[in-house]
Design a protein around this motif. Structure first.
Motif, PDB file in Angstrom:
ATOM      1  N   MET A  44       0.520  -1.323   0.026  1.00 53.52           N
ATOM      2  CA  MET A  44       0.583  -0.091  -0.150  1.00 53.52           C
ATOM      3  C   MET A  44       0.789   1.187  -0.074  1.00 53.52           C
ATOM      4  O   MET A  44       0.260   2.086  -1.075  1.00 53.52           O
ATOM      5  CB  MET A  44      -0.972   0.294   1.586  1.00 53.52           C
ATOM      6  CG  MET A  44      -1.911   1.348   0.942  1.00 53.52           C
ATOM      7  SD  MET A  44      -3.544   1.064   2.401  1.00 53.52           S
ATOM      8  CE  MET A  44      -2.036   1.114   3.966  1.00 53.52           C
ATOM      9  N   GLY A  45       1.715   1.467   0.253  1.00 56.12           N
ATOM     10  CA  GLY A  45       2.810   2.515   0.845  1.00 56.12           C
ATOM     11  C   GLY A  45       3.766   2.781   0.090  1.00 56.12           C
ATOM     12  O   GLY A  45       3.584   4.069  -0.833  1.00 56.12           O
ATOM     13  N   TYR A  46       4.019   1.561  -1.291  1.00 59.92           N
ATOM     14  CA  TYR A  46       4.357   1.058  -2.588  1.00 59.92           C
ATOM     15  C   TYR A  46       3.619   2.609  -3.492  1.00 59.92           C
ATOM     16  O   TYR A  46       3.922   3.098  -3.927  1.00 59.92           O
ATOM     17  CB  TYR A  46       5.502   0.473  -2.579  1.00 59.92           C
ATOM     18  CG  TYR A  46       6.348   0.529  -3.506  1.00 59.92           C
ATOM     19  CD1 TYR A  46       7.261   0.954  -4.014  1.00 59.92           C
ATOM     20  CD2 TYR A  46       5.425  -0.416  -5.191  1.00 59.92           C
ATOM     21  CE1 TYR A  46       8.303   1.317  -5.097  1.00 59.92           C
ATOM     22  CE2 TYR A  46       6.115  -0.115  -6.400  1.00 59.92           C
ATOM     23  CZ  TYR A  46       7.364   0.424  -6.500  1.00 59.92           C
ATOM     24  OH  TYR A  46       7.772   0.408  -7.526  1.00 59.92           O
ATOM     25  N   ILE A  47       2.475   2.158  -3.680  1.00 56.28           N
ATOM     26  CA  ILE A  47       1.884   2.176  -4.349  1.00 56.28           C
ATOM     27  C   ILE A  47       1.133   3.870  -4.324  1.00 56.28           C
ATOM     28  O   ILE A  47       1.094   4.421  -5.207  1.00 56.28           O
ATOM     29  CB  ILE A  47       0.405   1.162  -4.443  1.00 56.28           C
ATOM     30  CG1 ILE A  47       0.927   0.452  -5.098  1.00 56.28           C
ATOM     31  CG2 ILE A  47      -0.437   1.830  -5.156  1.00 56.28           C
ATOM     32  CD1 ILE A  47       0.119  -1.232  -5.449  1.00 56.28           C
ATOM     33  N   LYS A  48       1.074   3.552  -3.147  1.00 52.29           N
ATOM     34  CA  LYS A  48       0.710   5.865  -2.749  1.00 52.29           C
ATOM     35  C   LYS A  48       1.623   6.573  -2.931  1.00 52.29           C
ATOM     36  O   LYS A  48       1.179   7.523  -3.676  1.00 52.29           O
ATOM     37  CB  LYS A  48       0.021   5.817  -1.376  1.00 52.29           C
ATOM     38  CG  LYS A  48      -1.323   4.586  -0.578  1.00 52.29           C
ATOM     39  CD  LYS A  48      -1.090   4.306   0.660  1.00 52.29           C
ATOM     40  CE  LYS A  48      -1.624   5.913   1.524  1.00 52.29           C
ATOM     41  NZ  LYS A  48      -2.296   5.359   2.922  1.00 52.29           N
ATOM     42  N   ILE A  51       2.324   6.968  -6.726  1.00 52.68           N
ATOM     43  CA  ILE A  51       0.773   7.783  -7.657  1.00 52.68           C
ATOM     44  C   ILE A  51       0.831   8.845  -7.269  1.00 52.68           C
ATOM     45  O   ILE A  51       0.900  10.031  -7.538  1.00 52.68           O
ATOM     46  CB  ILE A  51      -0.707   7.134  -6.016  1.00 52.68           C
ATOM     47  CG1 ILE A  51      -1.067   6.012  -7.144  1.00 52.68           C
ATOM     48  CG2 ILE A  51      -1.806   7.591  -6.939  1.00 52.68           C
ATOM     49  CD1 ILE A  51      -2.233   5.091  -6.641  1.00 52.68           C
ATOM     50  N   ARG A  52       1.619   9.133  -5.809  1.00 50.49           N
ATOM     51  CA  ARG A  52       1.346  10.435  -5.787  1.00 50.49           C
ATOM     52  C   ARG A  52       3.337  11.681  -6.541  1.00 50.49           C
ATOM     53  O   ARG A  52       3.045  12.572  -6.834  1.00 50.49           O
ATOM     54  CB  ARG A  52       2.549  11.819  -4.242  1.00 50.49           C
ATOM     55  CG  ARG A  52       0.801  10.825  -3.019  1.00 50.49           C
ATOM     56  CD  ARG A  52       1.582  10.771  -1.702  1.00 50.49           C
ATOM     57  NE  ARG A  52       0.082  10.665  -0.717  1.00 50.49           N
ATOM     58  CZ  ARG A  52      -0.561  10.326   0.230  1.00 50.49           C
ATOM     59  NH1 ARG A  52       0.281   9.487   0.286  1.00 50.49           N
ATOM     60  NH2 ARG A  52      -1.576   9.527   0.698  1.00 50.49           N
ATOM     61  N   LYS A  53       4.361  10.586  -6.427  1.00 49.51           N
ATOM     62  CA  LYS A  53       5.388  10.956  -7.281  1.00 49.51           C
ATOM     63  C   LYS A  53       4.303  11.229  -9.138  1.00 49.51           C
ATOM     64  O   LYS A  53       5.061  12.270  -9.697  1.00 49.51           O
ATOM     65  CB  LYS A  53       6.446   9.776  -7.501  1.00 49.51           C
ATOM     66  CG  LYS A  53       7.273   9.685  -6.265  1.00 49.51           C
ATOM     67  CD  LYS A  53       8.154   9.066  -6.853  1.00 49.51           C
ATOM     68  CE  LYS A  53       9.050   8.680  -5.419  1.00 49.51           C
ATOM     69  NZ  LYS A  53      10.244   7.453  -5.459  1.00 49.51           N
ATOM     70  N   ASP A  54       3.401  10.432  -9.574  1.00 48.28           N
ATOM     71  CA  ASP A  54       3.191  10.390 -10.742  1.00 48.28           C
ATOM     72  C   ASP A  54       2.041  11.853 -10.877  1.00 48.28           C
ATOM     73  O   ASP A  54       2.010  12.581 -11.655  1.00 48.28           O
ATOM     74  CB  ASP A  54       2.151   9.666 -11.222  1.00 48.28           C
ATOM     75  CG  ASP A  54       1.633   9.802 -12.543  1.00 48.28           C
ATOM     76  OD1 ASP A  54       1.992   9.987 -13.311  1.00 48.28           O
ATOM     77  OD2 ASP A  54       0.244  10.027 -12.728  1.00 48.28           O
ATOM     78  N   ILE A  55       1.414  12.348  -9.749  1.00 46.77           N
ATOM     79  CA  ILE A  55       0.600  13.939  -9.399  1.00 46.77           C
ATOM     80  C   ILE A  55       1.564  14.861  -9.696  1.00 46.77           C
ATOM     81  O   ILE A  55       1.295  15.915 -10.135  1.00 46.77           O
ATOM     82  CB  ILE A  55       0.295  13.272  -8.239  1.00 46.77           C
ATOM     83  CG1 ILE A  55      -1.190  12.680  -8.323  1.00 46.77           C
ATOM     84  CG2 ILE A  55      -0.526  14.833  -7.827  1.00 46.77           C
ATOM     85  CD1 ILE A  55      -2.039  12.221  -7.012  1.00 46.77           C
ATOM     86  N   GLN A  56       2.925  14.856  -8.877  1.00 49.42           N
ATOM     87  CA  GLN A  56       3.599  15.985  -8.414  1.00 49.42           C
ATOM     88  C   GLN A  56       4.673  16.033  -9.860  1.00 49.42           C
ATOM     89  O   GLN A  56       4.890  17.278 -10.278  1.00 49.42           O
ATOM     90  CB  GLN A  56       4.364  15.903  -7.795  1.00 49.42           C
ATOM     91  CG  GLN A  56       3.952  15.399  -6.449  1.00 49.42           C
ATOM     92  CD  GLN A  56       3.708  17.039  -5.890  1.00 49.42           C
ATOM     93  OE1 GLN A  56       4.250  18.044  -6.013  1.00 49.42           O
ATOM     94  NE2 GLN A  56       2.413  16.828  -4.845  1.00 49.42           N
ATOM     95  N   THR A  57       4.313  15.059 -10.420  1.00 47.75           N
ATOM     96  CA  THR A  57       5.060  15.958 -12.250  1.00 47.75           C
ATOM     97  C   THR A  57       3.834  16.260 -13.376  1.00 47.75           C
ATOM     98  O   THR A  57       4.234  16.644 -13.681  1.00 47.75           O
ATOM     99  CB  THR A  57       5.170  14.174 -12.497  1.00 47.75           C
ATOM    100  OG1 THR A  57       6.124  12.526 -11.490  1.00 47.75           O
ATOM    101  CG2 THR A  57       5.900  13.931 -14.243  1.00 47.75           C
TER     102      THR A  57
END
Length: 60
Positions: A44-48, A51-57
């Motif tokens: 769960m932590g890895y997937i989150k 996703i957060r890195k993708d949002i920031q990008t």
């Protein structure tokens, strides 16, 4: 073991404050993803984190 009241309270809180997302992975076509998820401490932590890195990008 938790009391009936505690279980009801947890269920109510989960219903209000959380959502569940399930992903079905195939051993044939998604073996690389399954292997990676088996290697990390927290799926769960890895997937989150991804996703957060993708949002920031996308914001840049």
């Amino acid at each position: 073991m938790a009391s009936e009241a505690k279980i009801r309270a947890n269920n109510k809180s989960n219903k209000i404050n959380t959502t569940m997302v399930c992903v079905r992975l195939s051993y044939n076509t998604d073996a690389d993803i399954i292997k990676k998820l088996d290697e990390v401490d927290s799926k769960m932590g890895y997937i989150k984190e991804l996703i957060r890195k993708d949002i920031q990008t996308q914001k840049k």
